[in-house]
Design an enzyme around this catalytic site. Structure first.
Site, PDB file in Angstrom:
ATOM      1  N   HIS A  59     -28.359   8.026  34.312  1.00 12.35           N
ATOM      2  CA  HIS A  59     -27.726   7.856  35.640  1.00 12.35           C
ATOM      3  C   HIS A  59     -26.655   7.176  35.614  1.00 12.35           C
ATOM      4  O   HIS A  59     -25.459   7.285  36.238  1.00 12.35           O
ATOM      5  CB  HIS A  59     -28.757   7.865  36.803  1.00 12.35           C
ATOM      6  CG  HIS A  59     -28.219   7.557  37.941  1.00 12.35           C
ATOM      7  ND1 HIS A  59     -27.892   6.462  38.623  1.00 12.35           N
ATOM      8  CD2 HIS A  59     -27.680   8.526  39.037  1.00 12.35           C
ATOM      9  CE1 HIS A  59     -27.553   6.446  39.798  1.00 12.35           C
ATOM     10  NE2 HIS A  59     -27.375   7.689  40.075  1.00 12.35           N
ATOM     11  N   GLU A 115     -23.505   8.303  34.017  1.00 10.07           N
ATOM     12  CA  GLU A 115     -22.940   9.434  34.687  1.00 10.07           C
ATOM     13  C   GLU A 115     -22.069   8.514  35.760  1.00 10.07           C
ATOM     14  O   GLU A 115     -20.840   9.151  36.146  1.00 10.07           O
ATOM     15  CB  GLU A 115     -23.804  10.152  35.490  1.00 10.07           C
ATOM     16  CG  GLU A 115     -23.220  11.283  36.590  1.00 10.07           C
ATOM     17  CD  GLU A 115     -23.932  11.222  37.887  1.00 10.07           C
ATOM     18  OE1 GLU A 115     -23.428  11.095  38.974  1.00 10.07           O
ATOM     19  OE2 GLU A 115     -25.209  11.457  37.838  1.00 10.07           O
ATOM     20  N   HIS A 116     -22.229   7.431  36.313  1.00 11.32           N
ATOM     21  CA  HIS A 116     -21.551   6.677  37.237  1.00 11.32           C
ATOM     22  C   HIS A 116     -20.294   6.124  36.605  1.00 11.32           C
ATOM     23  O   HIS A 116     -19.039   6.089  36.780  1.00 11.32           O
ATOM     24  CB  HIS A 116     -22.278   5.512  37.672  1.00 11.32           C
ATOM     25  CG  HIS A 116     -22.996   5.878  39.155  1.00 11.32           C
ATOM     26  ND1 HIS A 116     -23.012   5.261  40.254  1.00 11.32           N
ATOM     27  CD2 HIS A 116     -24.081   6.945  39.395  1.00 11.32           C
ATOM     28  CE1 HIS A 116     -23.749   5.767  41.081  1.00 11.32           C
ATOM     29  NE2 HIS A 116     -24.283   6.632  40.636  1.00 11.32           N
ATOM     30  N   GLU A 148     -28.282   1.170  45.319  1.00 11.68           N
ATOM     31  CA  GLU A 148     -28.761   2.964  45.414  1.00 11.68           C
ATOM     32  C   GLU A 148     -30.202   2.780  45.257  1.00 11.68           C
ATOM     33  O   GLU A 148     -31.200   3.314  46.128  1.00 11.68           O
ATOM     34  CB  GLU A 148     -28.060   3.801  44.329  1.00 11.68           C
ATOM     35  CG  GLU A 148     -28.377   5.317  44.546  1.00 11.68           C
ATOM     36  CD  GLU A 148     -27.643   6.200  43.402  1.00 11.68           C
ATOM     37  OE1 GLU A 148     -27.956   7.379  43.569  1.00 11.68           O
ATOM     38  OE2 GLU A 148     -26.931   5.550  42.678  1.00 11.68           O
TER      39      GLU A 148
END
Length: 420
Positions: free
Chosen positions: A47, A50-51, A127
Site C-alpha cells: 500500500h 502504491e502511494h 490514514e
C-alpha cells in the site's frame, strides 16, 4: 464471445473489451500481488508503494502525473488489496496512449525519493490512525485479525506505523520489482478501444517489464476467535465471520447466493427478522469475501448496546436456518439479484476492465457472462444446504464487537447459539 487474452513475450497479458457507442475508455493495469505476499516485517509495504509511485515517475512530478491526465478530461487512481494492486485511468476516446504511458511510468519508473518517502509515511500513518478512529473500519479489522490470526490475511492492508517505518527507498524499490513482475501484470482496457492499438501500446509500454519472483503465499487457515473491544460509542457494531470457500471452489456461486438470501437486501432474512420484526438494528447485512483459496461468510450490524446479544443470537439462528432447503421463490429472487448486479456492473467500462483482469489472474481467461449466469441458475436448494453444512462443520467463528461494555456479550452469545 469473451474478449481474447494476448500474452507478450515477457509474460504480460493483455485484454481488450470494446464497447460500441462509448466515447470513453477505461484502462486497468493490474498486478496479481498485494498485501498477502508480505511478511510481518513488510506489512503495509504494498500500500505504501502504491502511494509512493504517485510522488513522481518517468520524469513527471506528483502534480504532473495528475495534471497531464486531467488536462485531457480523464482521471487516474489506484488501489491495493490482499491479492492484487490496480492502476486505473478513465479517459475520453483517444486518451489511451497517454494513460498507458503514465501507468507504465508508475509501475516501472517511480522516482522513489527518500524525502518523499518520509513524508508519505506520515500520510499513511494518519490514514492508519483514521481507520482506528472509525468504528466501521476498526471492527472489520478486528474480525479479519481474529479470522486469520498470524497470517497475511489477518494483518491490515495499511500495515502499522512500525512496519512501514522500516522501509527505505531502496528496499521499497526492490519490493516494487517483485510485486509488479511481468508474469503478474494484466493490461486490460474496455470502452472506446481498438484491439490493435491496445496491443501496440502494451508492447511499447509493458513489453520490456522485468521483475523478480516471489514465493506464493501459504494457504490461509481460518483460525477464529473473539475480539470484543469496549469503546465509548453511541452504538455497538458487530462483524460475525464464518469460514467459507474461495473463488475457484465449486460452491462459489452458492456462497454468493447464501449471502444474498441471508442479508443481501431489504427482503433478506436478516433484514426482515432483525429489523422489521424485532426492531433490533437499523443496519444489518450479510456478505461474502472470497480470495483465491479461501473465503468468509460475514454479517455486519449496528445496534444499541443492550440489543447486541439478542441480535447475535438472531443472526446465528438465521444462518443455522439455511440447513433447511429454501423455497424456490426465495432462491429465484436471490439469483435475479445476483445476475442483475453482474449485468449492471458490466455497463461500466472500468468495472469491465477490472473484472476481466481479475478473471485472467484467477483463471487465465475471461469468462462469458452468459455462462456465469447459467452457473448461478444451476445452484439448487440442496447446494445451499450442503454449503451451509461445510461452513458450520469447522465449528469456528471470528466475532468482533466494538462499543459499550454491555454489547460485548454478543461475541460468546453468537458462538454458543450457533454451535452450542
Amino acid at each position: 464471445m469473451p474478449p481474447a487474452v494476448h500474452t507478450l513475450a515477457n509474460g504480460v497479458r493483455v485484454v481488450c473489451d470494446p464497447i460500441p457507442g462509448l466515447q470513453t475508455v477505461a484502462l486497468s493495469v493490474v498486478a496479481g500481488r498485494g498485501a498477502r505476499w508480505e511478511d510481518a516485517a513488510r506489512s503495509g509495504w504494498s500500500h505504501l508503494l502504491e502511494h509512493m509511485v504517485f510522488k513522481g515517475a518517468g520524469g513527471r512530478s506528483a502534480r504532473d502525473i495528475v495534471e497531464v491526465i486531467e488536462a485531457q478530461g480523464g482521471n487516474i487512481n489506484a488501489a491495493t488489496g490482499y491479492e492484487r494492486t490496480s492502476f486505473q485511468v478513465r479517459a475520453l476516446k483517444g486518451g489511451l496512449d497517454l494513460g498507458s504511458a503514465v501507468i507504465a511510468d508508475l509501475v516501472q519508473r517511480p522516482a522513489m525519493d527518500g524525502g518523499d518517502l518520509a513524508r508519505e509515511k506520515q500520510v499513511v500513518g494518519q490514514e492508519i490512525a483514521e481507520a482506528a478512529d472509525a468504528p466501521d473500519d476498526l471492527v472489520f479489522e478486528l474480525a479479519q485479525a481474529a479470522a486469520f490470526e498470524g497470517q497475511p490475511l489477518g494483518r491490515p492492508i495499511l500495515g502499522t506505523p512500525a512496519s512501514i517505518g522500516t522501509s527505505t527507498a531502496e528496499t521499497l524499490g526492490a519490493w516494487r520489482a517483485a510485486l509488479y513482475a511481468p508474469q503478474t501484470l494484466v493490461v486490460s482496457a474496455a470502452g472506446a478501444v481498438d484491439e490493435d492499438d491496445l496491443l501496440r501500446l502494451a508492447e511499447r509500454d509493458f513489453g520490456q517489464v522485468r521483475g523478480d519472483s516471489l514465493e506464493p503465499p501459504e494457504r490461509a487457515q481460518f483460525a477464529g476467535g473473539m475480539r470484543p473491544v469496549a469503546k465509548t460509542l453511541e452504538q455497538a457494531t458487530l462483524v460475525l465471520l464464518l469460514p467459507a470457500v474461495g473463488v475457484r471452489d465449486r460452491d462459489y456461486f452458492a456462497l454468493r447466493l447464501l449471502a444474498e438470501i441471508l442479508g443481501g437486501g431489504m427482503a433478506s432474512r436478516l433484514f426482515q427478522e432483525a429489523r422489521e420484526v424485532r426492531g433490533l438494528a437499523y443496519a444489518i447485512d450479510a456478505y461474502s469475501e472470497t480470495y483465491a483459496d479461501t473465503g468468509v461468510l460475514g454479517v455486519f450490524a449496528g445496534c444499541a448496546a443492550k440489543d447486541a446479544e439478542e441480535l447475535a443470537k438472531v443472526a446465528a439462528g438465521e444462518i443455522a436456518g439455511m440447513l433447511t432447503p429454501v423455497a424456490e421463490a426465495e432462491l429465484s429472487r436471490a439469483k435475479a439479484q445476483l445476475k442483475g448486479s453482474m449485468f449492471m456492473g458490466r455497463e461500466s467500462a472500468l468495472a469491465r476492465a477490472e473484472q476481466a483482469a481479475g478473471q485472467v489472474l484467477l483463471f487465465g481467461a475471461t469468462l462469458d457472462p452468459e455462462a456465469v449466469a447459467a452457473e448461478i441458475d444451476a445452484v439448487t436448494p440442496a447446494d445451499l444446504v450442503r454449503l451451509t453444512g461445510r461452513i458450520l462443520a469447522s465449528r469456528k467463528a471470528a466475532v468482533a464487537v466494538l462499543g459499550p461494555k454491555a454489547a460485548l456479550k454478543a461475541a460468546p452469545a453468537f458462538e454458543k447459539a450457533l454451535f452450542g
